[in-house]
Design an enzyme around this catalytic site. Structure first.
Site: not given
Length: 214
Positions: A126, A168-169, A172
């Site tokens: 990351c 993953h995004e 966030h």
């Protein structure tokens, strides 16, 4: 007395960031903005400002380099992320990880749900946790819903490595880092990764470091 920077209206915050020019600074783990759930995008940025912000995210992603950047990673608590993956990897990596090229995409107000029960585990890194990687088990296929930067509906199934990027995004935007989902026994410096765990799959790391794979 001036308002703390995290209470400045989002449009002003974005204007301040863009005024400097070039790629935006990446926020590192430990900054509270990475641990807050983001605001859904609902016109907080005028179309021209949104377009400039998206282009800045794209430049930042390319310069890092990375395959995705979420708005909180540049200090902006909006539910917006960008992804792009040219996937310049050997065939054995492509096959093992399901990594195929993804064109540049803007994700606005995205959310995902698993498609099926299959999961796969691979090392992830990351931009907000520089210098380290760890194994994360994620859904191999997800349905992503949301909008694009023009407000058009997105409803699409992603599989393989693109599904990993999307998860993953989007995480966030919910205040989650990949480490929250990682096998912490797998945590490895970039140097250790290059020396020991560069194989297409993490089986060797699993055996040597003592963690289970799905």
């Amino acid at each position: 007395m001036a308002l703390p920077s995290d209470r400045v209206p989002l449009a002003e915050r974005v204007e301040e960031l863009l005024a400097v020019g070039g790629p935006l600074p990446i926020v590192s783990a430990g900054d509270p903005v990475l641990r807050r759930e983001t605001e859904p995008f609902d016109g907080q940025l005028e179309p021209a400002l949104l377009a400039r912000f998206v282009e800045a995210l794209r430049l930042t992603m390319h310069e890092a380099p990375g395959v995705g950047v979420a708005a909180p990673q540049v200090g902006v608590g909006l539910r917006i992320a960008v992804i792009e993956d040219p996937a310049p990897v050997p065939d054995e990596v492509r096959v093992a990880r399901g990594r195929v090229p993804q064109p540049f995409r803007v994700l606005v107000n995205p959310s995902y749900a698993p498609v099926g029960e299959a999961r796969a585990a691979f090392f992830e890194g990351c931009l907000s946790v520089p210098g380290w990687q760890a194994v994360v088990a994620r859904h191999t296929s997800v349905r992503l819903t949301g909008q694009d930067e023009h407000g058009r509906a997105v409803d699409e199934v992603f599989t393989g490595w693109p599904a990993r990027i999307v998860q993953h995004e989007t995480d966030h935007l919910d205040g989650l880092l990949y480490l929250d989902r990682a096998e912490l026994r797998s945590l490895s410096s970039n140097e250790a990764m290059a020396e020991r765990w560069a194989q297409p799959t993490p089986e060797a790391a699993s055996a040597a470091l003592g963690f289970e794979l799905p």
